[in-house]
Every structure is written in structure tokens, then in C-alpha cells.
Design an enzyme around this catalytic site. Structure first.
Site, PDB file in Angstrom:
ATOM      1  N   LYS A   1      30.076  34.471  47.872  1.00  0.00           N
ATOM      2  CA  LYS A   1      31.392  33.993  47.453  1.00  0.00           C
ATOM      3  C   LYS A   1      32.508  34.668  48.263  1.00  0.00           C
ATOM      4  O   LYS A   1      32.378  35.833  48.605  1.00  0.00           O
ATOM      5  CB  LYS A   1      31.560  34.366  45.976  1.00  0.00           C
ATOM      6  CG  LYS A   1      32.280  33.327  45.157  1.00  0.00           C
ATOM      7  CD  LYS A   1      32.270  33.734  43.700  1.00  0.00           C
ATOM      8  CE  LYS A   1      33.682  33.973  43.252  1.00  0.00           C
ATOM      9  NZ  LYS A   1      33.818  34.268  41.835  1.00  0.00           N
TER      10      LYS A   1
ATOM     11  N   LYS B   1      37.964  38.923  47.169  1.00  0.00           N
ATOM     12  CA  LYS B   1      39.075  39.750  47.639  1.00  0.00           C
ATOM     13  C   LYS B   1      38.635  41.178  47.900  1.00  0.00           C
ATOM     14  O   LYS B   1      39.272  41.905  48.635  1.00  0.00           O
ATOM     15  CB  LYS B   1      40.271  39.687  46.676  1.00  0.00           C
ATOM     16  CG  LYS B   1      39.976  40.029  45.245  1.00  0.00           C
ATOM     17  CD  LYS B   1      41.245  39.817  44.411  1.00  0.00           C
ATOM     18  CE  LYS B   1      40.929  39.692  42.944  1.00  0.00           C
ATOM     19  NZ  LYS B   1      42.035  39.138  42.166  1.00  0.00           N
TER      20      LYS B   1
ATOM     21  N   LYS C   1      30.851  50.204  37.729  1.00  0.00           N
ATOM     22  CA  LYS C   1      32.035  50.972  38.097  1.00  0.00           C
ATOM     23  C   LYS C   1      31.807  52.462  37.888  1.00  0.00           C
ATOM     24  O   LYS C   1      32.332  53.275  38.653  1.00  0.00           O
ATOM     25  CB  LYS C   1      33.261  50.502  37.306  1.00  0.00           C
ATOM     26  CG  LYS C   1      33.809  49.167  37.791  1.00  0.00           C
ATOM     27  CD  LYS C   1      35.187  48.886  37.198  1.00  0.00           C
ATOM     28  CE  LYS C   1      35.716  47.525  37.633  1.00  0.00           C
ATOM     29  NZ  LYS C   1      36.939  47.147  36.892  1.00  0.00           N
TER      30      LYS C   1
END
Ligand code: TRP
Length: 336
Positions: free
Chosen positions: A196, A199, A114
Site C-alpha cells: 500500500k 505516508k 509500537k
């Protein structure tokens, strides 16, 4: 009687919930709500560690809360609450900060990823994110935490912090273990079935969202990536078809043999349509219930207020012990 085990999970209010989250986690949580003490926390305090839109955060926090209930989680059997409503999370975080090493936090791969992605906003909250997560878990004397691959390192850190604290002060915290559901596999991306379903995937066709309209669901399944063999069979090298079979099987409870027989000699078109329809049927009660709940602000307010109270009562029991162990003077005016 054996004590019921406690399960804790935190759910991000950012982004939407996918069919993968539903089949891989939430539908299982619905099944185990009598067997365990389950605590589900919408983690709005974690969400502000990256730049966000306050209005959206407020909406998405309530959306996630309503969606969990719409999926069948009973807010009386489970504790479903909003993290910032239970200030004990922040309080325990501060204390645990003093038992967490700079070096440990520097090694967290999510922090490294991040910070690389947001070089302009490497704030202290982002660095401290795993300690808040440890506080979430440890406050409730959690036995089991359902975690995906990406959160394993954070759970391991929570255990290390708990162990360090217990070593200094005696048994204060239960050591949490990862919870791996017995069934329910991974749902893969519809456009790249070796990855996978996520979202955060920018391609909307890769994922089914719980609140997608039936037409969108059908369209995405019709476009799903398969192979050129035209045989519905569960086999190595057919990741697209394997994924659709897993989804169809989860939605209809049919096993793979039955599905292979049902579609033998038929094309992928039929199979994709059937899979799409099974998912539309699976999700339509969730969507209906969600639309009902999200309009009923009084009900939602009552649910999150009651549940925050129940969470705080449990959290306080742990926190009282912690305060005492570290040498804070007891507050005598409590509930006076
Ligand atoms: N970090 C988790 C995620 O991004 C969310 C989370 C916060 C969590 N606190 C938790 C998960 C405690 C499990 C237990 O998905």
C-alpha cells in the site's frame, strides 16, 4: 424522514497526507457530505503518545485542518475540529477506562508493535490509545467509521466497550460499524506496487503527497515501477501498471477499457506521463486552496473555534447521559 447517519473519523496530524488517503478516503468524504452527518477530528491527543516535536505538532495540526478543507470538505456541512479543543474526549476516556480490561488493551497489535519499536517510551497513553479512540467515536453516537485494516481491531474494541457499558446501563451508545466506501480502491506504492502507498514509507519516491509540486509528481510517476511487457492492460501479475491504471482512472474517470485503447501500441513512457499529468491536474486546485487557507490564520481560527463548539454540544449530550448512568452528581451551574 430517515435520520442521517453519523460518520466519524480521526486523522493523525503526524506525517503528510498521500494520494492514497485522498483517493481512498477524503475524495469520497467530499461526495458524501450531504448524505451523512460527518465529523472529522484532527487527533492531536493521540499524536503525543509517541515522542514528538511540539512546534511541528502545532504546525501539522493546522496543516491537516487546512488540507481537509482544501480537499473540498465544507466546514459548515461537516464538523472538522481539533481533538484537544473538546475536553469531553478526555473526560469520556477516563470513564471508559474503567470499563476496559487490561487484558483487552494488552492484546492490541498496534500497541505491541509500537512498544517493540519504542522500548524506551512505553507510556500509559500509548497503552490507552484505543480507549481515547473509542471515546472519540462513541461521543458522537457514530454509526459508521471509515477504517483501514490497521484500525479494525481498535474499532472492534470500541464496540466491545460500548456493548459492555450498554449492557450495564441501558442503551447509551450507538454501536459503530466499519464504513467501506462503495468505490475507490487501494492506491499502491509507486516503488513497490505490491504494498500500500503509505505516508510512513521512508522512500519519498514511493508516495505522492497532496502538497507535492508538479515537478515532483511527474518525476515520481516517471520512476514508478512497472514491468517489462510494455502493454498497458489491467491484469494479474502487472501490479505496477494496474496501480497506475487505477490512479489514472480515478483522476480522469476513464474506465480500464478506454485506457487500454488509449495507450494500445504506445510505450509506458507516454502512459506514465499521462498519469502524472492527470494527478497534477487533480491536485493543483487542492494545493492552491491550501496555500491560500494556511496564510489566512483568522479564517482557520474561526473555523476550528466554531467547529469545536458544535462538536462539544453534541459530545455533551452523550456525556451527560454517561455521567448520570455512572452516578456522578449533576453539575447544576452549567450555562448559568
Ligand atoms: N487511530 C487512528 C489512526 O491512527 C486515528 C483515529 C483516532 C481514529 N481516533 C479515531 C480513526 C476515531 C477513526 C475513528 O489512523
Amino acid at each position: 424522514m430517515e435520520r442521517k447517519k453519523t460518520i466519524f473519523s480521526g486523522i493523525q496530524p503526524s506525517g503528510e497526507i498521500t494520494l492514497g488517503n485522498y483517493l481512498g478516503a477524503i475524495s469520497n468524504w467530499v461526495k458524501i457530505q450531504n448524505e451523512y452527518n460527518c465529523v472529522y477530528c484532527v487527533v492531536d491527543m493521540h499524536a503525543i503518545t509517541v515522542r514528538h516535536d511540539p512546534k511541528r505538532l502545532r504546525e501539522q495540526t493546522l496543516d491537516v485542518l487546512a488540507l481537509l478543507i482544501a480537499c473540498g470538505l465544507d466546514p459548515e456541512k461537516n464538523i472538522i475540529f481539533i481533538q484537544s479543543h473538546v475536553p469531553q474526549h478526555a473526560e469520556l476516556t477516563w470513564i471508559l477506562n474503567c470499563y476496559t480490561m487490561y487484558g483487552e488493551l494488552s492484546r492490541m497489535t498496534q500497541f505491541k508493535d509500537k512498544s517493540a519499536k519504542n522500548p524506551d517510551n512505553i507510556n500509559a497513553g500509548l497503552f490507552d490509545y484505543p480507549v481515547l479512540m473509542a471515546a472519540d467515536i462513541l461521543l458522537y453516537q457514530t454509526d459508521l467509521v471509515p477504517v483501514g485494516e490497521d484500525q479494525k481491531q481498535h474499532l472492534e474494541l470500541s464496540r466491545n466497550i460500548a456493548q459492555r457499558f450498554n449492557f450495564l446501563y441501558g442503551d447509551v451508545f450507538t454501536l459503530p460499524e466499519p464504513y467501506i466506501p462503495k468505490i475507490g480502491g487501494r492506491v499502491m506504492s509507486l516503488t513497490d506496487p505490491d504494498m500500500k502507498m503509505s505516508k510512513s514509507d521512508p522512500n519519498p519516491n514511493s508516495k505522492i503527497l497532496l502538497l507535492d509540486e508538479p515537478e515532483a509528481i511527474m518525476r515520481k510517476f516517471r520512476r514508478a515501477v512497472t514491468d517489462s511487457e510494455a502493454v498497458v492492460a489491467y491484469r494479474e501479475g502487472k501490479s505496477g501498471i494496474n496501480n497506475l491504471m487505477a490512479i489514472y482512472s480515478a483522476a480522469t474517470s476513464k474506465d480500464y477499457k478506454t485506457i487500454e485503447a488509449e495507450f494500445s501500441g504506445r510505450g509506458y513512457g507516454d502512459f506514465k506521463t499521462a498519469t502524472g499529468e492527470s494527478v497534477v491536474e487533480l491536485l493543483s486546485p487542492v494545493r492552491t486552496k491550501f496555500n491560500e487557507l494556511i496564510k489566512n490564520k483568522d479564517y482557520l481560527t474561526r473555523v476550528y473555534t466554531d467547529n469545536a463548539g458544535r462538536a462539544a454540544a453534541l459530545a455533551d449530550r452523550t456525556l451527560e447521559k454517561v455521567r448520570k448512568k455512572v452516578g456522578f452528581v449533576k453539575k447544576e451551574n452549567k450555562n448559568a
